[in-house]
Design a protein around this motif. Structure first.
Motif, PDB file in Angstrom:
ATOM      1  N   ASN A 334       0.862  -1.184   0.000  1.00  0.00           N
ATOM      2  CA  ASN A 334       0.000   0.000   0.000  1.00  0.00           C
ATOM      3  C   ASN A 334       0.898   1.232   0.000  1.00  0.00           C
ATOM      4  OD1 ASN A 334       0.886   0.301   2.712  1.00  0.00           O
ATOM      5  ND2 ASN A 334      -0.851  -0.883   3.469  1.00  0.00           N
ATOM      6  N   TRP A 336       1.868   3.158   2.446  1.00  0.00           N
ATOM      7  CA  TRP A 336       2.875   3.136   3.507  1.00  0.00           C
ATOM      8  C   TRP A 336       4.030   2.200   3.155  1.00  0.00           C
ATOM      9  CZ3 TRP A 336       3.299   6.828   6.772  1.00  0.00           C
ATOM     10  CH2 TRP A 336       2.187   7.509   7.263  1.00  0.00           C
ATOM     11  N   THR A 337       3.707   1.036   2.588  1.00  0.00           N
ATOM     12  CA  THR A 337       4.747   0.074   2.214  1.00  0.00           C
ATOM     13  C   THR A 337       5.665   0.654   1.143  1.00  0.00           C
ATOM     14  OG1 THR A 337       3.204  -1.736   2.670  1.00  0.00           O
ATOM     15  CG2 THR A 337       5.196  -2.284   1.437  1.00  0.00           C
ATOM     16  N   SER A 393       1.798   0.265   7.721  1.00  0.00           N
ATOM     17  CA  SER A 393       1.053  -0.429   6.657  1.00  0.00           C
ATOM     18  C   SER A 393       0.170  -1.531   7.233  1.00  0.00           C
ATOM     19  CB  SER A 393       2.018  -1.001   5.616  1.00  0.00           C
ATOM     20  OG  SER A 393       2.716  -2.130   6.131  1.00  0.00           O
ATOM     21  N   LYS A 396      -2.857   0.240   8.940  1.00  0.00           N
ATOM     22  CA  LYS A 396      -3.795   0.770   7.954  1.00  0.00           C
ATOM     23  C   LYS A 396      -4.776  -0.313   7.506  1.00  0.00           C
ATOM     24  CE  LYS A 396      -4.156   2.926   3.415  1.00  0.00           C
ATOM     25  NZ  LYS A 396      -3.454   3.423   2.193  1.00  0.00           N
TER      26      LYS A 396
END
Length: 400
Positions: A334, A336-337, A393, A396
């Motif tokens: 995502n 964040w990743t 991540s 989330k």
């Protein structure tokens, strides 16, 4: 295994990165009452035993353990006992270094690793000879490396911490942890995950070249403390065999990266590219050590030694471990990743570049940039930031 068992190693990694940042800050903002060596021991133990060891632990259990309620309970209990030992080291090493409490927690970790090795050796669901051979080889090296630890007590008692024997024991443990245990473990996971169709005819020469190279390259750290010219030749042979072994993997690795990039995204493949590039750099650096003169000069450059350690820890093992987590869908891709990947690579490249420059200035006795410690500190901030992104991540997606 549940996501929490992947989150815990990442938290350990975050803590190790914070201690690493503290080490860098001590060259810029000296702290009273803080012992540098104690923090260094804390940083190295948590990074090695709390992050990399537990990451391989959960990946091995996920891929090779027998799928049953009884086995799941066994591995989860062992995981938490092992994590207890890591927390104990994190709470004792910063304040007392090597002392009775920290040694007790370190010993507990070794005992847990023995239990893990014996149990997984006897009870696994390995499909295929190649995976089984690499799995058991990595487990063997895990236990074999700890011989260096058990020899530390007699080394101190007989010759003291300043003795060559004491340093040889430490290097024995580190060498067979990195080259024997971790690298072979990730090879086992690579074969089990993406190399399922690799032919046995090519595997046999690859395997024997790899294992022989692991054994022979221990001659390099041995040569730092023993004046024996043949050690340089043994190391040279080991490096060439490692180069030969990696040659067998280039084509299938390229095919896998090309295939995986289509459905997991190019940003994720940057981790695999980083791991592969750093591994090639690692071999290239080892090729330099074939020269005895260069080896002696490199020993005096602390920044290059640290850079080489981080090349292995961050560039090869961490990047490949995170890539495997994503391939196995234990880390969801995502925003964040992707941010974590980008910040990790940027931080790694910058810190390695500064360490290279710092060593080069000492090597040729010039001073192009005088504030490299300050630069190292601020670029090192990126590393814990990247790990925090990986942790976010999970939150989330509420995957705990």
């Amino acid at each position: 295994m549940k996501p929490i068992y992947y989150i815990i190693p990442l938290i350990n990694f975050f803590v190790a990165a914070l201690f690493g940042l503290l080490l860098r800050s001590m060259f810029v903002y000296p702290l009273e009452g803080v012992t540098f060596l104690y923090i260094l021991h804390t940083h190295s133990h948590i990074a090695l035993l709390g992050w990399l060891y537990l990451l391989v632990y959960v990946l091995f259990v996920q891929k090779f353990a027998v799928d049953s309620i009884k086995e799941t309970k066994f591995y989860t209990r062992l995981f938490w006992v092992t994590q207890l030992s890591v927390m104990g080291m994190a709470l004792t090493f910063p304040f007392m270094g090597y002392a009775a409490p920290s040694i007790a927690f370190s010993t507990l970790h070794i005992i847990c690793s023995y239990v893990f090795v014996i149990h997984l050796w006897k009870h696994n669901n390995v499909i295929g000879t190649q995976q089984g051979i690499l799995l058991k080889t990595s487990l063997f090296f895990m236990a074999f490396s700890t011989l260096g630890v058990w020899c530390l007590g007699p080394a101190v008692g007989m010759m003291g911490k300043a003795s060559a024997f004491y340093q040889i024991c430490i290097q024995f443990f580190l060498h067979f942890q990195f080259d024997g245990w971790f690298l072979t473990a990730f090879l086992a996971l690579l074969f089990a995950t993406v190399f399922k169709g690799y032919s046995l005819a090519k595997f046999t020469p690859f395997y024997y070249a790899w294992i022989t190279s692991v054994l022979l390259t221990y001659a390099l750290p041995l040569s730092w403390y023993i004046e024996f010219p043949i050690l340089h030749y043994l190391n040279a042979l080991g490096v060439l065999l490692q180069f030969y072994a990696v040659g067998y993997l280039i084509k299938p690795v390229y095919s896998v990266f090309k295939q995986e990039s289509n459905h997991i995204g190019k940003s994720v493949c940057l981790l695999a590219i980083l791991a592969l590039f750093c591994f090639i750099m690692r071999i290239g650096t080892q090729l330099l050590t074939m020269s005895e003169t260069i080896t002696i000069q490199l020993q005096t450059l602390r920044s290059w030694i640290i850079g080489f350690i981080h090349l292995n820890m961050l560039g090869v093992l961490t990047a490949f471990g995170l890539w495997l987590m994503i391939i196995e869908q234990k880390l969801i891709v995502n925003t964040w990743t992707k941010s974590g990947i980008g910040i990790l690579i940027l931080g790694f490249v910058l810190t390695e570049g500064i360490l290279l420059l710092q060593g080069l200035q000492g090597f040729i006795s010039v001073n192009w940039i005088s504030n490299t410690p300050m630069l190292l500190f601020w670029t090192s901030v990126l590393l814990p930031m990247s790990i925090l992104c990986f942790l976010l991540s999970y939150f989330k997606n509420k995957r705990l």
